[in-house]
Each structure stands twice: as structure tokens, then as C-alpha cells.
Design a protein around this motif. Structure first.
Motif, mmCIF file in Angstrom:
data_model
loop_
_atom_site.group_PDB
_atom_site.id
_atom_site.type_symbol
_atom_site.label_atom_id
_atom_site.label_comp_id
_atom_site.label_asym_id
_atom_site.label_seq_id
_atom_site.Cartn_x
_atom_site.Cartn_y
_atom_site.Cartn_z
ATOM 1 N N LEU A 1 59.585 74.146 86.436
ATOM 2 C CA LEU A 1 60.641 73.243 85.980
ATOM 3 C C LEU A 1 60.135 71.849 85.598
ATOM 4 C CD1 LEU A 1 63.683 74.118 88.280
ATOM 5 C CD2 LEU A 1 63.428 74.556 85.837
ATOM 6 N N PRO A 2 59.172 71.239 86.328
ATOM 7 C CA PRO A 2 58.686 69.928 85.878
ATOM 8 C C PRO A 2 58.131 69.952 84.464
ATOM 9 C CG PRO A 2 58.023 70.330 88.144
ATOM 10 C CD PRO A 2 58.604 71.607 87.647
ATOM 11 N N GLY B 1 59.681 64.971 87.203
ATOM 12 C CA GLY B 1 58.851 65.153 88.380
ATOM 13 C C GLY B 1 59.364 66.260 89.278
ATOM 14 N N ALA B 2 58.480 66.713 90.181
ATOM 15 C CA ALA B 2 58.847 67.806 91.076
ATOM 16 C C ALA B 2 59.982 67.404 92.007
ATOM 17 C CB ALA B 2 57.622 68.251 91.883
ATOM 18 N N SER C 1 63.839 69.326 91.992
ATOM 19 C CA SER C 1 64.372 70.026 93.161
ATOM 20 C C SER C 1 65.898 69.919 93.241
ATOM 21 C CB SER C 1 63.757 69.464 94.443
ATOM 22 O OG SER C 1 64.134 68.116 94.638
ATOM 23 N N TRP C 2 66.473 68.940 92.517
ATOM 24 C CA TRP C 2 67.928 68.816 92.470
ATOM 25 C C TRP C 2 68.586 69.970 91.739
ATOM 26 C CZ3 TRP C 2 70.832 65.470 95.169
ATOM 27 C CH2 TRP C 2 70.196 64.371 95.746
ATOM 28 N N VAL C 3 67.819 70.742 91.001
ATOM 29 C CA VAL C 3 68.382 71.902 90.318
ATOM 30 C C VAL C 3 68.914 72.914 91.337
ATOM 31 C CG1 VAL C 3 67.804 73.854 88.808
ATOM 32 C CG2 VAL C 3 66.924 71.572 88.302
ATOM 33 N N ILE C 4 68.256 73.010 92.491
ATOM 34 C CA ILE C 4 68.749 73.876 93.563
ATOM 35 C C ILE C 4 69.728 73.123 94.451
ATOM 36 C CG2 ILE C 4 68.062 75.139 95.635
ATOM 37 C CD1 ILE C 4 65.547 75.951 94.251
ATOM 38 N N ILE D 1 69.035 66.295 83.285
ATOM 39 C CA ILE D 1 70.449 66.014 83.562
ATOM 40 C C ILE D 1 71.359 67.186 83.169
ATOM 41 C CG2 ILE D 1 72.387 64.467 83.113
ATOM 42 C CD1 ILE D 1 70.206 63.329 84.909
ATOM 43 N N PRO D 2 71.260 67.738 81.938
ATOM 44 C CA PRO D 2 72.113 68.892 81.624
ATOM 45 C C PRO D 2 71.867 70.088 82.546
ATOM 46 C CG PRO D 2 71.176 67.973 79.631
ATOM 47 C CD PRO D 2 70.489 67.304 80.767
ATOM 48 N N MET D 3 70.620 70.284 82.974
ATOM 49 C CA MET D 3 70.335 71.397 83.883
ATOM 50 C C MET D 3 71.039 71.191 85.222
ATOM 51 S SD MET D 3 68.798 74.288 84.420
ATOM 52 C CE MET D 3 67.512 74.479 83.191
#
Length: 594
Positions: free
Chosen positions: A38-39, A45-46, A50-53, A101-103
Motif C-alpha cells: 500500500l505505501p 508512509g506505512a 495502516s489507517w486503511v484497516i 484519502i479516497p482509499m
């Protein structure tokens, strides 16, 4: 009372809701294979990716109790269709996202769809005949494990051999399919709840959950002693206390804390936290051991796809154990199933402790542990719904689902702390040590045993209605309309070899006929074959069920009125004291100025 048409009370409803549970749980593991990429894919950044989860976890935790309450107020089917809309929209947004942001926004929308799972479990009580409710709930609960177990290898295969955006296009297609199946095959469910949504309670619970879960999930990154982590956890405690005071005084609370405080509901929710902790801790440990390099001496060097395939049978075991678990609940009660499930989870940890040196050994250990999870997850909704009124089934199940989510979040934090403290250095990299994994397994085993002890404290099930028969005389026989007044009336239900004059204490009608859905709870007779007695007229059974429901609602209204009168009396007393003090103050002030 079951309002579903008999033509739709077959396996189609259960299958559709099980598929909805699989799709809902699939969203939670959808992006796990992409975490390392994802990064690069999103140009961030990693720590930020991590906010995607985290976004899905937070939104799902906040939305679950709110969606459950709305399901009680407006109908479960309607709210399941409403939840499918953000699920579809979030999948499309993620598929089109090219930045962070969209993710995150798309993953948050997907979190809103998690509420379909407890809504589906609660809808089974309204849509199925009593004898099919128990097995259906066990199957629905186990389907959540199927989605989590199968989601990992499927996502890994797609991420490795195809464009990563196909993951989200596929989830969008599955969400559309689930929405169409619910629209076509699931009948409308009645709205049993009364009142309106407690917006203030929803906002308070949302703020408290965001602070709690954010502090727990990010504490390892920010530092457990940092001001941000401690501030979030302290804010969560304060807001939860204020929220509890508000809910106790609200006319239409988001969560009925008085019902939640009943021993059966309270202890079941506590066991749910512990079982959620134990389930997630094992999955965190096993997946890392499978993927660590063999050079460590304890890692097995498997790829993400291979590791997911090794763990896939454990998810299938949850589905396979649903039918035996339902029979166990029918014979011994859901308390026994929950207790057995917690012990089997502990046994799975013991197996992992001794078999962690091979992939097949970890597969066996995970399968054993997930058998216990399947038994426990199938019993929890049964225990909850047998202890709450029908008007609160969706909100009570949603709150129970929230307790499981809190357990998994705390598990991730605790296991993360253990593995970050017990490490080894290899090739310039810091890796969790073998002792760290063994310590995490011991902690998970201890938590599973604690869940079994909590289950033992659950109250015993109510005795059947026949244990306290009332001395009711049999009704007089009804004469035929065509018979003369002097004709001897024939009995309505003649019983062979019956005494000429039945004793006064004989129960009438016969006890086996008195299988009341609301009186005995839906789980006591959910799996038993029909009694070998003359079946009552369907209209009579429906009227008795409606009368039982009305009696329950009247009792609840009387209790609420009593509480309101008591509160009004207290307020009047306080007002009298205030007015007396004010009068004395005015009198003293008048004397001084005079």
C-alpha cells in the motif's frame, strides 16, 4: 411470533443471510495481502496506510449498535438493504482510488456494511419457524469465520496474479449480488421496536468507541505511555460513564443498559470479549509463524498465498461444526455449547504450542481452535436472544458483535506488545522470537479458559412450564350446534383410557402442547421433534403467541411507568427542597435589607 410466510421459510432465507455474513466478514481481511504494497501503491508512509484497516474497524464498531437499533425500529430487512448501499459504494471508491484519502473513505464506507451480520442473525428469529431458528443461527454465525478464513488466500491470489483493484471490483459485485438476493428472497421483517433513535446516545457511544479502539490499536505505534494514547483512553472512560448515565435516563435508549445488565446478557457479552480475544490471538500468531523465514529456526517460510491456503481448512471447520453445535444446544442448552467451545479453543492453543514446528501441525491446531470458535459463536446469539424481548433482538445482537470487536482489538494490542518485547535480530531486521510466540499462545490459552469460567457463571436455564403446573380444571365439553339441550356433549379432544373424572390437578391442555415461543424462549424447543400429541389449531397457536407478546410488552410498559413515577417523585422532592431553600434565602435577604 414468526411472521414469515411459510412458503419462504425454507433454506433460501438461511442461505442468503449466510452469504451476506460471508461477504461482510470478507471485507475485514480483504486488504491484508496488500499491507506491504500500500505505501507504494498509494504514495504514502506505512504508518498512514495502516489507517486503511483501522478505518474499517472504527466505522464498523460505531455503526453496528446504531444499525441494530434502527433494525428494531424499522425492520431488519430494510436496514440490511440500507447497509448494502455503502458497502457497494465503498468498494467502488476503493477500486477507483489512486491516493490515500479516497482509499480510507472507501474502507470507512465498507465498515458501514458490517452491520448486516447481526441484523441477519436477528432476522432469523422473525422469519423462520421455531424448530429451525437454532440451526440457522449456528450456520449464520459460522459463516463469519468462513469469510475471514477464505478471504485471506483469495485476496492473496488476486493480489499476486492480477491487478489489486480487482479485489474491490469483486467485492462490489458480491455486495450487489447480496443486495439483490436479500431483495428477492428475504421477506420483510416486522418492526418490533418503539420510540425513535437516541441520537445523543449514538454520538456519545461513537466518541467513546473511537477513542477506545484508536488508543488500543495505535498504542503500540504511538507509545503506551504517550500523552496521545493516555488521553484517548482516559477520554473513552469519561465519555462511557457519561453515556451510561444518559442511557439510564433516556426514554428510548440506544442500548437498554438494564437489559444488558441481566446476568445472562452481561456474562455472555463478557465471554464474547474473551472468545474474540482468543480467536484473533491465535490467527495473529499462526500466520506470522507460517511466513517467517526458515533461517530463524522456527519460521516455516511460506508465502502469503500458501499461508492462507494452510489456514483455509480452519474456516471450513467452523461451517462443518454448525450442525453438531445446534444439536448440542438443543440437547444441553447453548450454555453447554459455549462452555465446550471455550475449552476446545484452549485445546487448540495447546496443540499449536506442541505442533508449531510444521505447517500441517499449525493447520490442525487452527482447525481445532476454530471448531471451538464455531461452537461458541453459534451459542452466543441464542443466549442473547433468549434473554431479551423480541423488540430488542437486533440491538442486543449488535451490541454483542461490538463486544467481539473489542475483544479482537484488545487481542491485537496485547499480542503486538508481547511480540515487540520478545524479539531477535537477524540480518539487520528485528523479528519476534520463538519465546514471544509461545508466550502469546499461553496468554491466548489462559483467556480461553477464562471464557469457560465465565460461562460456568451463567444462570441456569428456566425450568419448563410443566414444572409448576397450575391446578386448572378441564373445560366443559362444547355441545354440537345441532344437538338438543338434553344431548350429552362430546369432549373436544378425547384421550383413550382416560379416567372418568380427571383429578383436579390435571394440567389442561396437556403440557406438550404448551410450547410457547415467548414463554419458554425460542431455543428450548427449537430443535426438538414435534410432540406426539394432537396439534392445536394454527389460529389458536397464533393468538396465544400474540397474547404472550402483548403480556410481555404490557409488563415492560408497567415497569417503565413505575420508574418514571419514581423519578418524578424524586424530582418533586428535589424541587421542594430547592424552593424551600430559595424561600429562606429571600426571607433572610428581606430582613437584612429591611
Amino acid at each position: 411470533m414468526h411472521s414469515a410466510p411459510t412458503s419462504r421459510s425454507g433454506g433460501g432465507i438461511v442461505s442468503v443471510l449466510a452469504v451476506a455474513g460471508i461477504v461482510g466478514s470478507l471485507m475485514q481481511t480483504l486488504v491484508v495481502p496488500l499491507i506491504g504494497e500500500l505505501p507504494r501503491l498509494l504514495g504514502a508512509g506505512a504508518a498512514d496506510t495502516s489507517w486503511v484497516i483501522t478505518a474499517t474497524l472504527l466505522v464498523g464498531a460505531v455503526a453496528t449498535p446504531v444499525v441494530g437499533k434502527l433494525g428494531d425500529l424499522y425492520g431488519k430487512r430494510r436496514m440490511m438493504l440500507a447497509c448494502s448501499v455503502p458497502l457497494i459504494a465503498g468498494s467502488v471508491v476503493c477500486a477507483l482510488a489512486g491516493s490515500l484519502i479516497p482509499m480510507i473513505v472507501g474502507r470507512g464506507l465498507q465498515g458501514l456494511g458490517v452491520g448486516m451480520i447481526p441484523l441477519g442473525v436477528s432476522a432469523l428469529r422473525d422469519l423462520l419457524p421455531p424448530q429451525r431458528v437454532g440451526p440457522a443461527i449456528a450456520l449464520m454465525s459460522s459463516s463469519m469465520g468462513i469469510g475471514g478464513a477464505l478471504g485471506l488466500p483469495i485476496s492473496a491470489a488476486v493480489a499476486e496474479y492480477a491487478d489489486w483493484r480487482m479485489l474491490f471490483w469483486g467485492s462490489a459485485a458480491l455486495s450487489v449480488l447480496v443486495a439483490v438476493l436479500i431483495w428477492l428472497l428475504v421477506p420483510a421483517t416486522p418492526a418490533h421496536g418503539r420510540g425513535r433513535l437516541d441520537v445523543t446516545g449514538a454520538l456519545g457511544l461513537g466518541i467513546a468507541l473511537v477513542c477506545l479502539l484508536l488508543g488500543v490499536s495505535k498504542g503500540a505505534d504511538w507509545g503506551w505511555g504517550s500523552g496521545t494514547t493516555l488521553g484517548l483512553l482516559g477520554t473513552a472512560v469519561v465519555v462511557l460513564l457519561l453515556w451510561g448515565l444518559w442511557e439510564l435516563r433516556a426514554r428510548d435508549p440506544l442500548v437498554d443498559l438494564r437489559t444488558t445488565a441481566r446476568p445472562q446478557v452481561l456474562l455472555t457479552n463478557l465471554a464474547s470479549i474473551l472468545v474474540g480475544f482468543a480467536m484473533y490471538a491465535q490467527s495473529l500468531v499462526v500466520i506470522q509463524i507460517l511466513q517467517l523465514p526458515e533461517a530463524t529456526g522456527y519460521g516455516l517460510g511460506q508465502s502469503m498465498l500458501a499461508a492462507g491456503l494452510w489456514l483455509a481448512p480452519s474456516g471450513l471447520m467452523m461451517m462443518a461444526v454448525s450442525a453438531p453445535g445446534a444439536r448440542l444446544s438443543a440437547a444441553r442448552g447453548p450454555k453447554t455449547s459455549l462452555f465446550a467451545g471455550a475449552l476446545i479453543i484452549a485445546l487448540g492453543y495447546g496443540a499449536a504450542f506442541g505442533l508449531m514446528g510444521s505447517a500441517w501441525g499449525l493447520m490442525i491446531a487452527s482447525s481445532v481452535g476454530n471448531i471451538g470458535v464455531g461452537l461458541a459463536y453459534g451459542a452466543m446469539p441464542a443466549l442473547i436472544m433468549s434473554a431479551v424481548p423480541q423488540s430488542e433482538t437486533a440491538s442486543a445482537n449488535s451490541f454483542n458483535t461490538l463486544m467481539r470487536s473489542i475483544g479482537t482489538s484488545v487481542s491485537a494490542a496485547v499480542v503486538g506488545v508481547i511480540l515487540s518485547q520478545l524479539t531477535v535480530s537477524m540480518g539487520g531486521h528485528v523479528l519476534p522470537s520463538e519465546s514471544g510466540f509461545r508466550t502469546a499462545l499461553l496468554v491466548g490459552c489462559g483467556v480461553a479458559l477464562a471464557a469457560a469460567l465465565v460461562t460456568l457463571a451463567l444462570p441456569k436455564p428456566r425450568p419448563p412450564a410443566e414444572s409448576a403446573p397450575s391446578p386448572i380444571r378441564p373445560p366443559a365439553a362444547v355441545p354440537s350446534p345441532a344437538a338438543s339441550p338434553s344431548a350429552v356433549p362430546a369432549p373436544v379432544s378425547p384421550v383413550p383410557a382416560a379416567p372418568a373424572e380427571p383429578p383436579v390437578t390435571q394440567v389442561w391442555p396437556p403440557v406438550p402442547v404448551r410450547i410457547g415461543h415467548e414463554e419458554l424462549g425460542p431455543w428450548r424447543d427449537a430443535f426438538r421433534p414435534p410432540a406426539q400429541t394432537a396439534a392445536p389449531h394454527p389460529d389458536d397457536a397464533g393468538l396465544r403467541a400474540e397474547n404472550a407478546t402483548l403480556r410481555t410488552e404490557n409488563a415492560e410498559l408497567r415497569a417503565a411507568n413505575t420508574e418514571l413515577r419514581a423519578e418524578n417523585d424524586e424530582l418533586r422532592k428535589d424541587l421542594d427542597v430547592l424552593m424551600q431553600g430559595l424561600s429562606a434565602w429571600v426571607h433572610n435577604l428581606t430582613q437584612k435589607t429591611g
